[in-house]
Enzyme design. Structure first.
Site, short mmCIF file in Angstrom:
data_model
loop_
_atom_site.label_atom_id
_atom_site.label_comp_id
_atom_site.label_asym_id
_atom_site.label_seq_id
_atom_site.Cartn_x
_atom_site.Cartn_y
_atom_site.Cartn_z
N TYR A 147 31.11 -6.04 -33.01
CA TYR A 147 30.73 -5.64 -34.37
C TYR A 147 31.82 -6.03 -35.37
O TYR A 147 31.55 -6.71 -36.36
CB TYR A 147 30.50 -4.13 -34.40
CG TYR A 147 30.04 -3.56 -35.72
CD1 TYR A 147 28.79 -3.89 -36.25
CD2 TYR A 147 30.83 -2.65 -36.42
CE1 TYR A 147 28.36 -3.33 -37.45
CE2 TYR A 147 30.41 -2.09 -37.62
CZ TYR A 147 29.17 -2.43 -38.13
OH TYR A 147 28.74 -1.88 -39.32
N GLU A 149 34.36 -8.11 -35.28
CA GLU A 149 34.63 -9.53 -35.50
C GLU A 149 33.40 -10.24 -36.08
O GLU A 149 33.55 -11.19 -36.84
CB GLU A 149 35.11 -10.21 -34.21
CG GLU A 149 36.44 -9.67 -33.70
CD GLU A 149 37.64 -9.95 -34.61
OE1 GLU A 149 37.46 -10.39 -35.75
OE2 GLU A 149 38.78 -9.71 -34.16
N GLY A 207 37.74 13.11 -27.85
CA GLY A 207 39.19 13.29 -28.03
C GLY A 207 39.47 14.73 -28.42
O GLY A 207 38.72 15.64 -28.05
N GLN A 211 40.83 12.87 -35.08
CA GLN A 211 40.57 11.60 -35.79
C GLN A 211 39.74 11.88 -37.04
O GLN A 211 38.97 12.84 -37.05
CB GLN A 211 39.88 10.58 -34.86
CG GLN A 211 38.44 10.83 -34.51
CD GLN A 211 38.25 11.73 -33.29
OE1 GLN A 211 39.06 12.59 -33.02
NE2 GLN A 211 37.16 11.53 -32.56
N ARG A 213 37.25 10.73 -40.49
CA ARG A 213 36.30 9.84 -41.14
C ARG A 213 36.04 10.42 -42.54
O ARG A 213 36.26 11.62 -42.78
CB ARG A 213 34.96 9.76 -40.38
CG ARG A 213 35.04 9.11 -38.99
CD ARG A 213 35.41 7.65 -39.04
NE ARG A 213 35.35 7.02 -37.72
CZ ARG A 213 36.35 7.00 -36.85
NH1 ARG A 213 37.50 7.60 -37.12
NH2 ARG A 213 36.22 6.37 -35.69
N ASP A 273 38.80 3.75 -30.62
CA ASP A 273 38.20 4.58 -31.69
C ASP A 273 39.24 4.74 -32.81
O ASP A 273 40.34 5.24 -32.58
CB ASP A 273 37.86 5.95 -31.08
CG ASP A 273 36.91 6.75 -31.94
OD1 ASP A 273 35.76 6.96 -31.50
OD2 ASP A 273 37.31 7.19 -33.03
P1 NAD Z 1 20.37 0.31 -39.02
O1 NAD Z 1 20.52 -0.02 -37.59
O2 NAD Z 1 19.55 1.49 -39.41
O3 NAD Z 1 19.81 -0.94 -39.83
C1 NAD Z 1 20.02 -2.27 -39.44
C2 NAD Z 1 18.70 -3.00 -39.52
O4 NAD Z 1 18.90 -4.39 -39.19
C3 NAD Z 1 17.66 -2.46 -38.54
O5 NAD Z 1 16.45 -2.21 -39.21
C4 NAD Z 1 17.51 -3.59 -37.52
O6 NAD Z 1 16.24 -3.62 -36.91
C5 NAD Z 1 17.80 -4.81 -38.37
N1 NAD Z 1 18.22 -5.99 -37.60
C6 NAD Z 1 19.20 -6.06 -36.66
N2 NAD Z 1 19.28 -7.30 -36.17
C7 NAD Z 1 18.33 -8.05 -36.82
C8 NAD Z 1 17.93 -9.40 -36.75
N3 NAD Z 1 18.50 -10.27 -35.90
N4 NAD Z 1 16.92 -9.83 -37.56
C9 NAD Z 1 16.32 -8.96 -38.43
N5 NAD Z 1 16.68 -7.66 -38.53
C10 NAD Z 1 17.66 -7.21 -37.73
O7 NAD Z 1 21.86 0.46 -39.60
P2 NAD Z 1 22.37 0.90 -41.04
O8 NAD Z 1 23.27 2.05 -40.89
O9 NAD Z 1 21.23 0.98 -41.99
O10 NAD Z 1 23.29 -0.35 -41.43
C11 NAD Z 1 22.81 -1.36 -42.31
C12 NAD Z 1 23.94 -2.31 -42.63
O11 NAD Z 1 25.03 -1.61 -43.24
C13 NAD Z 1 24.52 -3.01 -41.39
O12 NAD Z 1 24.82 -4.35 -41.71
C14 NAD Z 1 25.79 -2.22 -41.13
O13 NAD Z 1 26.76 -3.02 -40.49
C15 NAD Z 1 26.23 -1.84 -42.53
N6 NAD Z 1 27.06 -0.64 -42.52
C16 NAD Z 1 26.52 0.61 -42.35
C17 NAD Z 1 27.34 1.72 -42.32
C18 NAD Z 1 26.79 3.12 -42.19
O14 NAD Z 1 27.59 4.06 -42.19
N7 NAD Z 1 25.52 3.34 -42.13
C19 NAD Z 1 28.73 1.57 -42.44
C20 NAD Z 1 29.25 0.29 -42.58
C21 NAD Z 1 28.41 -0.81 -42.65
N1 UDP Z 2 32.21 11.23 -32.38
C1 UDP Z 2 32.33 12.46 -31.74
N2 UDP Z 2 31.23 12.96 -31.13
C2 UDP Z 2 30.02 12.34 -31.13
C3 UDP Z 2 29.89 11.10 -31.79
C4 UDP Z 2 31.02 10.57 -32.41
O1 UDP Z 2 33.41 13.07 -31.71
O2 UDP Z 2 29.06 12.89 -30.54
C5 UDP Z 2 33.40 10.69 -33.08
C6 UDP Z 2 33.74 9.26 -32.72
O3 UDP Z 2 34.59 9.23 -31.58
C7 UDP Z 2 34.45 8.80 -33.98
C8 UDP Z 2 33.75 9.56 -35.10
O4 UDP Z 2 33.09 10.66 -34.47
O5 UDP Z 2 35.81 9.19 -33.94
C9 UDP Z 2 32.72 8.74 -35.87
O6 UDP Z 2 31.88 8.12 -34.91
P1 UDP Z 2 30.59 7.31 -35.32
O7 UDP Z 2 30.00 6.80 -34.05
O8 UDP Z 2 29.71 8.12 -36.20
O9 UDP Z 2 31.11 6.11 -36.22
P2 UDP Z 2 32.41 5.20 -36.29
O10 UDP Z 2 33.08 5.62 -37.53
O11 UDP Z 2 33.29 5.43 -35.09
O12 UDP Z 2 31.86 3.83 -36.33
#
Ligand code: NAD
Ligand code: UDP
Length: 316
Positions: A147, A149, A207, A211, A213, A273
């Site tokens: 993810y 990279e 843990g 940590q 967030r 993590d």
């Molecule tokens: P999500 O999994 O709900 O949404 C991702 C969507 O992309 C899904 O509907 C999935 O089916 C679609 N998808 C995946 N691979 C695909 C492909 N090859 N072709 C077409 N569709 C595809 O996740 P989300 O939380 O809504 O995240 C959306 C975006 O925001 C992602 O790019 C994620 O990296 C980024 N993001 C989200 C968060 C967060 O906290 N939610 C944080 C950082 C970045």
């Molecule tokens: N985490 C936790 N219990 C859970 C799920 C996640 O303690 O049941 C912790 C995880 O180890 C991380 C933080 O919660 O430190 C946020 O995890 P999440 O998977 O939501 O997103 P991340 O920020 O790690 O991508």
């Protein structure tokens, strides 16, 4: 603003579907492109009779073109650590091939472009809080690297299309966002704790729970992303809530808001993590006049009914 034809990759996902709602309510037409890998039709069911909305089921790793568009929001990618660990290769593919295809589309039509990048680009950060100028501390071969990279590559590709092809790109670095339409089983901390709290099961803190967030409610996040999209700044810009919580504090907040009597159980911390994460949002404040308004407990309360229903549906 003149109504546009906007394409959203990942439009049936959690953030993508909220973005579609926001764009439609601003008067635009929206094409969501999604292969439903981690997204769901039910996230966009309410748009079924909306003439300005269409969903195309398509894997964006294959080239796509559904006609001229004015803007491309590139959101497709598994996003939770559990999802991207199950779909590791698909995550690398969508971050690379999918990003190229989204950028090619924007280039072809002279469209604007915004990519949903992530705080994971900072890895397990050695600088705190994280500013956009920080280059990160990422294990390139660890379990999260599929993810991290992929996203770092997609930022590089985005910057290159701006540099070489003059595409009007923007990079948003999203920090942990939560709210209705998150998959109840995607393993992220808030859906996990909500599910466990509603079922009276132990909340699994990984843990020692120290940590941190910084959690942003979805409506705040979408507001920041849309403002960035219509700005002229290429980014990267951190879009997240700077209020930082330990995971133990997050567990206690979920117990309080749900009124659950669940206990806390400690489980091993997953490899790599990140120990701390908090956005420095100075840039977003100055550039976009944006800052989040909704605190964690309020956001959890606003998500309560959704999670209650999602847990009930799991049982049935
Ligand atoms: P999500 O999994 O709900 O949404 C991702 C969507 O992309 C899904 O509907 C999935 O089916 C679609 N998808 C995946 N691979 C695909 C492909 N090859 N072709 C077409 N569709 C595809 O996740 P989300 O939380 O809504 O995240 C959306 C975006 O925001 C992602 O790019 C994620 O990296 C980024 N993001 C989200 C968060 C967060 O906290 N939610 C944080 C950082 C970045
Ligand atoms: N985490 C936790 N219990 C859970 C799920 C996640 O303690 O049941 C912790 C995880 O180890 C991380 C933080 O919660 O430190 C946020 O995890 P999440 O998977 O939501 O997103 P991340 O920020 O790690 O991508």
């Amino acid at each position: 603003m003149k109504p546009m034809r906007v394409l959203v990759t990942g439009g049936a996902g959690f953030l993508g579907s909220h973005l579609c709602d926001s764009l439609l309510s601003d008067g635009h037409s929206v094409i969501a492109v999604d292969n439903l890998l981690t997204g769901r039709m039910s996230n966009v069911d309410h748009l079924r009779n909306e003439p300005r909305f269409e969903l195309r089921q398509h894997d964006i790793c294959e080239p796509f073109d559904f006609g001229k568009v004015d803007y491309v929001f590139h959101f497709a990618s598994p996003a939770s650590p559990v999802d991207y660990s199950i779909h590791g290769i698909a995550t690398l593919r969508v971050g690379s091939l999918g990003t190229f295809n989204a950028l090619e589309l924007a280039k072809k039509y002279g469209a604007g472009y915004l990519i949903s990048s992530t705080s994971e680009c900072y890895g397990d950060p050695l600088e705190h809080p994280q500013k956009e100028t920080y280059w990160g501390h990422v294990n390139p071969i660890g379990p999260r690297s599929v993810y991290d990279e992929a996203k770092r590559f997609s930022e590089a590709a985005t910057a290159a299309y701006r540099r070489y092809h003059k595409v009007e790109t923007r990079i948003a670095r999203i920090f942990n966002t939560y709210g209705p339409r998150m998959q109840i089983n995607d393993g992220r901390v808030i859906p996990n704790f909500m599910k466990q709290a509603f079922r009276g099961e132990d909340l699994t803190v990984y843990g020692d729970g120290s940590q941190t967030r910084s959690f942003c409610y979805v409506s705040d996040e979408i507001d920041g992303l849309v403002r960035l999209a219509w700005s002229s700044d290429p980014g990267p810009v951190n879009i997240g809530n700077p209020n930082e919580f330990t995971i133990l504090e997050c567990a206690r907040a979920v117990l309080e808001v749900t009124g659950s009597k669940s206990k806390i159980r400690y489980e091993p911390l997953p490899q790599d993590d990140p120990k701390q994460r908090r956005p420095d949002i100075t840039k977003a404040k100055q550039l976009l006049g944006w800052e989040p308004k909704i605190g964690l407990k309020d956001g959890l309360k606003m998500s309560l009914e959704y999670f209650r229903q999602a847990v009930a549906e799991l049982k049935s």
